[in-house]
Scaffold this motif. Structure first.
Motif, short mmCIF file in Angstrom:
data_model
loop_
_atom_site.label_atom_id
_atom_site.label_comp_id
_atom_site.label_asym_id
_atom_site.label_seq_id
_atom_site.Cartn_x
_atom_site.Cartn_y
_atom_site.Cartn_z
N LEU A 19 0.85 -1.19 0.00
CA LEU A 19 0.00 0.00 0.00
C LEU A 19 0.89 1.24 0.00
O LEU A 19 1.79 1.37 0.83
N ASN A 148 -8.31 4.62 7.47
CA ASN A 148 -8.62 4.31 6.08
C ASN A 148 -9.78 3.33 6.09
O ASN A 148 -9.64 2.20 6.57
N LEU A 151 -9.28 -0.19 4.22
CA LEU A 151 -8.42 -1.09 4.98
C LEU A 151 -9.11 -1.57 6.25
O LEU A 151 -9.02 -2.74 6.62
N GLU A 154 -11.47 -4.33 5.58
CA GLU A 154 -10.77 -5.57 5.25
C GLU A 154 -10.29 -6.28 6.50
O GLU A 154 -10.47 -7.50 6.65
N TYR A 172 -6.18 -9.07 -0.31
CA TYR A 172 -6.20 -7.63 -0.05
C TYR A 172 -4.83 -7.02 -0.29
O TYR A 172 -3.81 -7.56 0.14
N VAL A 175 -2.10 -6.31 2.73
CA VAL A 175 -2.49 -6.93 4.00
C VAL A 175 -1.83 -8.30 4.07
O VAL A 175 -2.13 -9.19 3.26
N LEU A 267 0.85 -5.41 7.86
CA LEU A 267 0.70 -4.53 6.71
C LEU A 267 2.05 -4.36 6.04
O LEU A 267 3.10 -4.34 6.71
N ALA A 305 -5.56 4.44 -0.58
CA ALA A 305 -4.20 3.95 -0.82
C ALA A 305 -3.65 4.62 -2.07
O ALA A 305 -3.39 3.98 -3.08
#
Length: 347
Positions: A19, A148, A151, A154, A172, A175, A267, A305
Motif C-alpha cells: 500500500l 482508512n 483497509l 478488510e 487484499y 495486508v 501490513l 491507498a
C-alpha cells in the motif's frame, strides 16, 4: 465451524504488493502503548479485536463500557496459548461476556497471534503490541495507526470471519495474512533494493526467509533466533522489517509456525517517513543509534491507498530517536486536539 452471524462481505481490491500509504500515527511500546486505549474509547458503532491474549484490565473495562452504550464489540482470542489461558484472561472474558461483549476463542490455528484493532470501520491499529500487562508496560513493540475505511473493513472482515470460524482466501492489497500470503509478501519485500533493517521477535531458519534477510541485512535483531549474525535483544516483541521505502509491520515472526500455521496479521506499506523512523527505532533497540545529520521525517495520512497522501502530520527535525519519540507523542496530542475542535464546530 460456528455459523456466520455478522460477516462483512465485499469484493476485495485488486492484488498488489504494498500500500502506498503512510500511517496517521505510530505506537511505540512501551513509551505510548496506552494510546491504543484512546482510539478504542472513542468508538461510536463497533470495535473488532483479534489478539493472542487479553489481560489488560483497562481495555476490558473500556470494552464493557462501550458495549453497555450499544457499541458492537467483537473479540477473538487464541484458544491455544503457551502454558494455558491465563487466569486473569478467563476472569476478564467472563466479565466482558456479562457486559454484552462478543468473545470467541479460536482453536482452528496453532495460535491466533494477531494484534489488531478496528474502530468504527475507519481506524486500524495493527502491529505487535499485545493487550496484556507486559505487552503494554514493558515489551519493545511497534504498531501503526491507519485511518482508512477500505483497509479497516478488510481487517474487520478477517476478524469477524475468524470469530465465526469462516476462512476465505483473502486477496487484499498490502495486508499480510498468515497462513495465506505472508511468505509471498515477505519474500517479495526482501527482494527489493536496499539494505534490510529488521527487529523481529523470532528469526528462525524454519521460516525459509532467514537467508534472504541476512544476505542484505544491515542490522537484524531478535529476542530468540537460531540464525548466525542476528543480534539478540531482551524484551523485543516487535515484528518490523524495512527495505528501502518499504516497511512491514505486524504480528508475523520469521518462523515456520508463524508463517504457515498461525493466524497472523500485518501490513506492507510504502512510506519513506515510516521507513526512516523504523530504522531509527531499530538502531536504538540495538543500542547503536546512528550518528547522522538531522533529517526531516513526515508522517502523512491518506483516505485511500494513493501515491499522494492527503495531509501531513508534522515534520519534526530528527537528530536522534528521542526527538522522534517526542514528535510522535506531540503528533498524537495534536491529532486528539484537532478532533476535539472539529467535534465542537460540528456541535
Amino acid at each position: 465451524m460456528r455459523l456466520a452471524a455478522a460477516l462483512i462481505l465485499f469484493v476485495p481490491i485488486v492484488a498488489a504488493q504494498a500500500l502506498n500509504l503512510c500511517p496517521n500515527a505510530v505506537v511505540v511500546g512501551p513509551q505510548n502503548s496506552t494510546a491504543i486505549l484512546g482510539y478504542i474509547s472513542k468508538a461510536q458503532k463497533a470495535v473488532y479485536i483479534e489478539a493472542y491474549a487479553l489481560t489488560w484490565r483497562e481495555l476490558a473495562q473500556t470494552l464493557a463500557s462501550l458495549a453497555q452504550r450499544g457499541v458492537q464489540v467483537y473479540v477473538v482470542l487464541s484458544g491455544n496459548v503457551y502454558g494455558g489461558i491465563p487466569t486473569t484472561e478467563k476472569q476478564l472474558v467472563d466479565y466482558l461476556k456479562n457486559n454484552g461483549v462478543n468473545v470467541a476463542y479460536n482453536y482452528d490455528f496453532k495460535f491466533v497471534h494477531s494484534k489488531a484493532f478496528v474502530v468504527d470501520n475507519k481506524t486500524v491499529i495493527i502491529g505487535s503490541i499485545n493487550p496484556t500487562y507486559s505487552g503494554v508496560t514493558s515489551d519493545l513493540g511497534l504498531a501503526v495507526v491507519v485511518q482508512n475505511s477500505t483497509l479497516a473493513r478488510e481487517i474487520a472482515a478477517v476478524i469477524l470471519n475468524d470469530f465465526n470460524g469462516v476462512y476465505p482466501s483473502y486477496n487484499y492489497t498490502g495486508v499480510v495474512i498468515s497462513p495465506i500470503n505472508s511468505y509471498r509478501y515477505l519474500s517479495w519485500l526482501l527482494q527489493q533494493r536496499g539494505k534490510a533493517y529488521a527487529a523481529v521477535e523470532e528469526i528462525y531458519e524454519s521460516s525459509g526467509l532467514a537467508d534472504a534477510l541476512m544476505s542484505k541485512a544491515a542490522l537484524a535483531l531478535a529476542r530468540v533466533t537460531d540464525v548466525p549474525g542476528v543480534q539478540t535483544v531482551d524484551g523485543l516483541t516487535a515484528k518490523v522489517i524495512v527495505v528501502g521505502d518499504y516497511v512491514y509491520v505486524g504480528s508475523i515472526n520469521l518462523s515456520g509456525n508463524s508463517i504457515r500455521n498461525n493466524r497472523e496479521l500485518g501490513l506492507l506499506l510504502r512510506c519513506p517517513s515510516l521507513a526512516a523512523a523504523a530504522i531509527g527505532l531499530i538502531k536504538q533497540w540495538a543500542g547503536t543509534a546512528a550518528t547522522r545529520p538531522a533529517s526531516t521525517t513526515t508522517y502523512r495520512s491518506s483516505a485511500t491507498a494513493s501515491t499522494t497522501p492527503a495531509a501531513q502530520i508534522g515534520a519534526p527535525q530528527l537528530s536522534n530517536l528521542l526527538a522522534l519519540l517526542l514528535a510522535i507523542l506531540l503528533a498524537l496530542a495534536i491529532l486528539s486536539a484537532g478532533g476535539r475542535r472539529r467535534r465542537k464546530r460540528k456541535a
